[in-house]
Motif scaffolding. Sequence first.
Motif, PDB file in Angstrom:
ATOM      1  N   ARG A  99     -26.358 -42.276   3.292  1.00 47.08           N
ATOM      2  CA  ARG A  99     -27.113 -41.166   3.857  1.00 47.08           C
ATOM      3  C   ARG A  99     -28.244 -40.727   2.929  1.00 47.08           C
ATOM      4  O   ARG A  99     -28.097 -40.844   1.720  1.00 47.08           O
ATOM      5  N   PRO A 100     -29.361 -40.217   3.367  1.00 44.88           N
ATOM      6  CA  PRO A 100     -29.679 -39.965   4.776  1.00 44.88           C
ATOM      7  C   PRO A 100     -30.179 -41.237   5.469  1.00 44.88           C
ATOM      8  O   PRO A 100     -30.706 -42.129   4.796  1.00 44.88           O
ATOM      9  N   PRO A 101     -30.057 -41.308   6.790  1.00 40.90           N
ATOM     10  CA  PRO A 101     -30.500 -42.512   7.507  1.00 40.90           C
ATOM     11  C   PRO A 101     -32.023 -42.651   7.524  1.00 40.90           C
ATOM     12  O   PRO A 101     -32.538 -43.751   7.697  1.00 40.90           O
ATOM     13  N   ASP A 102     -32.730 -41.525   7.352  1.00 33.45           N
ATOM     14  CA  ASP A 102     -34.198 -41.561   7.327  1.00 33.45           C
ATOM     15  C   ASP A 102     -34.659 -40.682   6.164  1.00 33.45           C
ATOM     16  O   ASP A 102     -34.429 -39.471   6.161  1.00 33.45           O
ATOM     17  N   PHE A 103     -35.292 -41.280   5.178  1.00 34.55           N
ATOM     18  CA  PHE A 103     -35.823 -40.522   4.044  1.00 34.55           C
ATOM     19  C   PHE A 103     -37.311 -40.809   3.966  1.00 34.55           C
ATOM     20  O   PHE A 103     -37.724 -41.934   3.646  1.00 34.55           O
ATOM     21  N   HIS A 104     -38.140 -39.789   4.315  1.00 30.42           N
ATOM     22  CA  HIS A 104     -39.597 -39.947   4.330  1.00 30.42           C
ATOM     23  C   HIS A 104     -40.037 -41.148   5.159  1.00 30.42           C
ATOM     24  O   HIS A 104     -40.968 -41.854   4.769  1.00 30.42           O
ATOM     25  N   GLY A 105     -39.327 -41.412   6.263  1.00 32.71           N
ATOM     26  CA  GLY A 105     -39.709 -42.557   7.109  1.00 32.71           C
ATOM     27  C   GLY A 105     -39.113 -43.881   6.628  1.00 32.71           C
ATOM     28  O   GLY A 105     -39.345 -44.916   7.251  1.00 32.71           O
ATOM     29  N   TRP A 106     -38.392 -43.875   5.528  1.00 37.74           N
ATOM     30  CA  TRP A 106     -37.725 -45.098   5.046  1.00 37.74           C
ATOM     31  C   TRP A 106     -36.366 -45.134   5.733  1.00 37.74           C
ATOM     32  O   TRP A 106     -35.444 -44.376   5.361  1.00 37.74           O
ATOM     33  N   THR A 107     -36.280 -45.978   6.731  1.00 35.79           N
ATOM     34  CA  THR A 107     -35.086 -45.933   7.576  1.00 35.79           C
ATOM     35  C   THR A 107     -34.065 -47.010   7.210  1.00 35.79           C
ATOM     36  O   THR A 107     -34.407 -48.030   6.608  1.00 35.79           O
ATOM     37  N   VAL A 108     -32.863 -46.741   7.628  1.00 33.78           N
ATOM     38  CA  VAL A 108     -31.754 -47.681   7.450  1.00 33.78           C
ATOM     39  C   VAL A 108     -31.750 -48.609   8.667  1.00 33.78           C
ATOM     40  O   VAL A 108     -31.995 -48.143   9.780  1.00 33.78           O
ATOM     41  N   PRO A 109     -31.518 -49.916   8.483  1.00 31.69           N
ATOM     42  CA  PRO A 109     -31.461 -50.813   9.649  1.00 31.69           C
ATOM     43  C   PRO A 109     -30.498 -50.279  10.717  1.00 31.69           C
ATOM     44  O   PRO A 109     -29.360 -49.898  10.400  1.00 31.69           O
ATOM     45  N   ASP A 110     -30.978 -50.245  11.970  1.00 33.31           N
ATOM     46  CA  ASP A 110     -30.204 -49.665  13.084  1.00 33.31           C
ATOM     47  C   ASP A 110     -28.798 -50.232  13.171  1.00 33.31           C
ATOM     48  O   ASP A 110     -27.842 -49.505  13.450  1.00 33.31           O
ATOM     49  N   VAL A 111     -28.679 -51.548  12.962  1.00 33.17           N
ATOM     50  CA  VAL A 111     -27.380 -52.207  13.148  1.00 33.17           C
ATOM     51  C   VAL A 111     -26.294 -51.570  12.273  1.00 33.17           C
ATOM     52  O   VAL A 111     -25.140 -51.473  12.690  1.00 33.17           O
ATOM     53  N   LEU A 112     -26.684 -51.077  11.091  1.00 31.88           N
ATOM     54  CA  LEU A 112     -25.682 -50.504  10.189  1.00 31.88           C
ATOM     55  C   LEU A 112     -25.188 -49.146  10.679  1.00 31.88           C
ATOM     56  O   LEU A 112     -24.141 -48.667  10.254  1.00 31.88           O
ATOM     57  N   LEU A 113     -25.957 -48.524  11.591  1.00 29.11           N
ATOM     58  CA  LEU A 113     -25.560 -47.223  12.148  1.00 29.11           C
ATOM     59  C   LEU A 113     -24.877 -47.395  13.497  1.00 29.11           C
ATOM     60  O   LEU A 113     -24.445 -46.424  14.117  1.00 29.11           O
TER      61      LEU A 113
END
Length: 213
Positions: free
Chosen positions: A183-197
């Motif tokens: 976490r967080p899943p989105d930090f300043h637009g740096w996102t986590v790959p969707d599949v991991l969520l």
Amino acid sequence: MRIDVFTLVPHAFAWLTEQRPIAAVLGSELELRLFNYRDTTPLRAGQVDDEPYGGGAGMVLRVDVVAAALEAVYGGPPSHPVVALSPQGRPLTQAVVEELAAEPELTLLSARFEGFDARIVERLATDAISIGPYVLSNGDLPAMVVLDAVARRLPGALAEGSGELESFSEELGGGLEYPHYTRPPDFHGWTVPDVLLSGDHAKIEAWRREHVR
Ligand SMILES: C[S@@+](CC[C@H](N)C(=O)[O-])C[C@H]1O[C@@H](n2cnc3c(N)ncnc32)[C@H](O)[C@@H]1O
């Protein structure tokens, strides 16, 4: 497993023994003994090294000093591996770590300054290991590197399963581990790959396998 370290600075290992994974296995899966060459040196005034024959800078760890230290602890040549930490040794890899971790007993010899009298490595040690192609000031950090890498392979050192899927492991075909996110899943637009969520374990597993390098 029992690991004996011969060094001139046993106190330097105090920090390491308070840290996981070593702290987790000390007293159960791991017995660690630290020996100071000075305590058993046959020379006066705690001398352990001497000038190199042929001249040149630096001091060399004496063979009689290391022989006396091994004799005092084992009463003769030990039957288990005795590893000299040396830049001239075979490179430390995960395969070498696994090999060492499978030993019930292991002795590590540290040197400083110009290093070992060659007879220590040839006659008293059974193996020599380098932790990388660079020169450190003494063998204590290399001994700690070996200790840490071996200790994390012992039962109970790590949380269940976390030692299996690691970089260089057989499970990952010797490759480098996939990336991790939290976490967080989105930090300043740096996102986590969707599949991991997604919560889809099969897809997550497939994504991870794809990202092993
Ligand atoms: C300053 S070094 C000696 C370097 C040696 N004169 C040479 O040129 O290869 C002193 C000691 O540190 C340890 N050491 C230094 N670098 C090492 C490495 N990359 N791997 C393992 N041990 C190392 C060894 O115990 C070595 O004898």
